[in-house]
Design an enzyme around this catalytic site. Structure first.
Site, short mmCIF file in Angstrom:
data_model
loop_
_atom_site.label_atom_id
_atom_site.label_comp_id
_atom_site.label_asym_id
_atom_site.label_seq_id
_atom_site.Cartn_x
_atom_site.Cartn_y
_atom_site.Cartn_z
N ARG A 223 -11.15 2.78 1.76
CA ARG A 223 -12.26 1.48 1.92
C ARG A 223 -13.49 2.17 1.42
NH1 ARG A 223 -8.88 -1.72 1.68
NH2 ARG A 223 -8.15 -3.27 2.81
N HIS A 271 -11.60 -2.03 -7.37
CA HIS A 271 -10.60 -2.36 -6.13
C HIS A 271 -9.23 -2.84 -6.78
CE1 HIS A 271 -10.26 -3.57 -1.65
NE2 HIS A 271 -9.03 -3.13 -2.04
P1 NDP Z 1 -0.75 2.96 7.17
O1 NDP Z 1 -1.08 2.36 8.19
O2 NDP Z 1 0.71 3.07 6.79
O3 NDP Z 1 -0.87 4.58 7.39
C1 NDP Z 1 -2.36 5.24 7.89
C2 NDP Z 1 -2.04 6.61 7.79
O4 NDP Z 1 -3.27 7.13 8.23
C3 NDP Z 1 -1.04 7.24 8.90
O5 NDP Z 1 -0.56 8.06 8.20
C4 NDP Z 1 -2.24 7.61 9.90
O6 NDP Z 1 -1.46 8.74 10.75
C5 NDP Z 1 -3.23 8.05 9.20
N1 NDP Z 1 -4.48 8.05 10.15
C6 NDP Z 1 -4.89 6.88 10.91
N2 NDP Z 1 -5.92 7.19 11.55
C7 NDP Z 1 -6.27 8.71 11.32
C8 NDP Z 1 -6.85 9.63 11.92
N3 NDP Z 1 -8.03 9.10 12.80
N4 NDP Z 1 -7.02 10.73 11.44
C9 NDP Z 1 -6.03 11.18 10.82
N5 NDP Z 1 -5.04 10.41 10.23
C10 NDP Z 1 -5.26 9.19 10.48
O7 NDP Z 1 -1.70 2.37 6.01
P2 NDP Z 1 -1.38 2.27 4.71
O8 NDP Z 1 -0.79 3.53 4.04
O9 NDP Z 1 -0.17 1.25 4.25
O10 NDP Z 1 -2.71 1.77 4.10
C11 NDP Z 1 -3.79 2.81 4.16
C12 NDP Z 1 -5.14 2.27 3.51
O11 NDP Z 1 -5.07 2.01 2.25
C13 NDP Z 1 -5.24 0.66 3.94
O12 NDP Z 1 -5.69 0.81 5.31
C14 NDP Z 1 -6.43 0.16 3.13
O13 NDP Z 1 -7.60 0.53 3.64
C15 NDP Z 1 -6.02 1.13 1.93
N6 NDP Z 1 -5.51 0.20 0.59
C16 NDP Z 1 -6.26 0.17 -0.55
C17 NDP Z 1 -5.75 -0.33 -1.42
C18 NDP Z 1 -6.70 -0.45 -2.85
O14 NDP Z 1 -6.02 -1.34 -3.62
N7 NDP Z 1 -7.74 0.22 -3.00
C19 NDP Z 1 -4.59 -1.32 -1.64
C20 NDP Z 1 -3.90 -1.07 -0.27
C21 NDP Z 1 -4.43 -0.36 0.62
P3 NDP Z 1 -0.24 8.59 11.68
O15 NDP Z 1 0.80 8.36 10.73
O16 NDP Z 1 -0.01 9.92 12.33
O17 NDP Z 1 -0.31 7.44 12.65
C1 OXD Z 2 -5.13 -3.82 0.78
C2 OXD Z 2 -6.29 -3.84 -0.47
O1 OXD Z 2 -5.63 -3.29 1.79
O2 OXD Z 2 -5.84 -4.52 -1.35
O3 OXD Z 2 -4.06 -4.13 0.54
O4 OXD Z 2 -7.36 -3.18 -0.34
#
Ligand code: NDP
Ligand code: OXD
Length: 308
Positions: A223, A271
């Site tokens: 983000r 994006h």
């Molecule tokens: P998940 O919820 O599956 O994974 C989040 C990960 O981040 C977990 O491993 C979690 O740790 C870790 N995490 C969360 N908070 C912290 C913290 N404070 N410190 C360290 N690690 C942390 O999310 P996704 O993988 O599905 O998606 C990730 C992000 O990708 C989305 O939230 C979105 O913002 C972005 N995204 C962007 C897209 C684009 O086109 N640019 C498309 C899709 C998504 P733990 O496993 O230990 O809980």
């Molecule tokens: C998502 C994105 O969060 O596309 O899926 O950014």
């Protein structure tokens, strides 16, 4: 059962067909043609206008069309019903592709060759082997773990940072704030795949960049609010960072006056790092609709207190 579909970006007709084929008796209503709001029991949404979901008094669940639900939970009027985020094989695969491509572009110095070509300069140099390059992935969830695995499969030395420790083949696990510095210190190409929460906002800042080795690269596909843009520009200008790939921005579309557009060390993409498609994503959404009907907990339900 009526489902509200609301997204400015996703193909409404394809979703309509995919869901009605999978869930017998489901009526899909495409916003703003919602009919009687009291008949809507499930909302399938991406970036709904703030306050919109509060209009449906009998809503039982909100299913996000995006993996990131930061925009939804920022709505103070979001109904207090179970919320699930998007998990879809296409979303995961396309993110893996983008991350591998962006890492390889920096690793194989295509970013530099794009500049030297413009100067008609024959900038011959050997890049290091993938096995000698350390790539660090922040966030090892659905997308981060798969991207890290793909990078490891390509032969990079991969490190991952998350809240809790992970066991992913080929990925050295670092967890929690106490291990962040060690993780950054060893990372030559940093990939951000964290969810946006109060804890992660602004995490790509001057302190993080200072902890990376000289000449490191930053790739932000999570983000825009993770990144402190002026700190990135300062680190690029000073030469401490060698380049960045940015897919997400605080303001989207990125305004024409943003200095990020014309910084020669930054690649801007709009994006598009990953995207879900109804063909693959509708199975998971249909499974969650069945769960709502059966009164079962949702798959991929968001922990609202944790923020992801
Ligand atoms: P998940 O919820 O599956 O994974 C989040 C990960 O981040 C977990 O491993 C979690 O740790 C870790 N995490 C969360 N908070 C912290 C913290 N404070 N410190 C360290 N690690 C942390 O999310 P996704 O993988 O599905 O998606 C990730 C992000 O990708 C989305 O939230 C979105 O913002 C972005 N995204 C962007 C897209 C684009 O086109 N640019 C498309 C899709 C998504 P733990 O496993 O230990 O809980
Ligand atoms: C998502 C994105 O969060 O596309 O899926 O950014």
């Amino acid at each position: 059962m009526a489902l509200l579909f609301l997204s400015p970006d996703d193909p409404a007709d394809a979703w309509h067909a995919a869901l009605e084929a999978r869930v017998p008796g489901l009526e899909v209503r495409i916003w703003p043609e919602t009919g009687d709001p009291a008949e809507i029991e499930i909302a399938l949404v991406w970036r709904p206008p703030p306050g919109e979901l509060a209009r449906y008094p009998n809503l039982k669940a909100i299913l996000s069309l995006g993996a990131g639900i930061d925009g939804l939970v920022a709505d103070p009027d979001l109904p207090d019903v179970p919320l699930a985020r998007m998990v879809d094989p296409s979303l995961t695969r396309t993110m893996g592709e983008y991350v591998l491509l962006a890492v390889l572009r920096h690793h194989r110095e295509f970013d530099r060759f794009e500049r030297t070509q413009r100067a008609r300069e024959w900038a011959y140099a050997f890049p290091p082997q993938a096995a000698d390059r350390r790539v660090g992935v922040m966030g090892l969830g659905e997308l981060g773990a798969a991207a890290a695995g793909r990078l490891a499969g390509h032969g990079f030395q991969v490190l991952g940072w998350s809240r809790s420790p992970k066991a992913i083949e080929g990925v050295a696990s670092y967890a929690g704030r106490s291990e962040l510095h060690n993780f950054l210190h060893r990372t030559e190409i940093l990939v951000c795949l964290l969810p946006l929460t109060a804890e992660t906002e602004g995490i790509l800042d001057a302190a993080t960049f200072a902890a990376l080795p000289h000449g490191a690269f930053v790739i932000n596909v999570a983000r825009g609010q993770h990144l402190v843009e002026r700190d990135l520009v300062a680190a690029l200008d000073s030469g401490h960072l060698a380049g960045a790939t940015l897919d997400v921005f605080r303001e989207e579309p990125l305004p024409p006056h943003s200095p990020l557009w014309r910084n020669p060390k930054i690649l801007v993409t709009p994006h598009v790092a990953s995207y879900s498609v109804p063909d693959t994503a509708a199975d998971g959404v249909a499974a969650n609709i069945d769960r709502v009907l059966a009164g079962k907990p949702l798959l991929h339900q968001v922990d609202r207190a944790r923020g992801y």
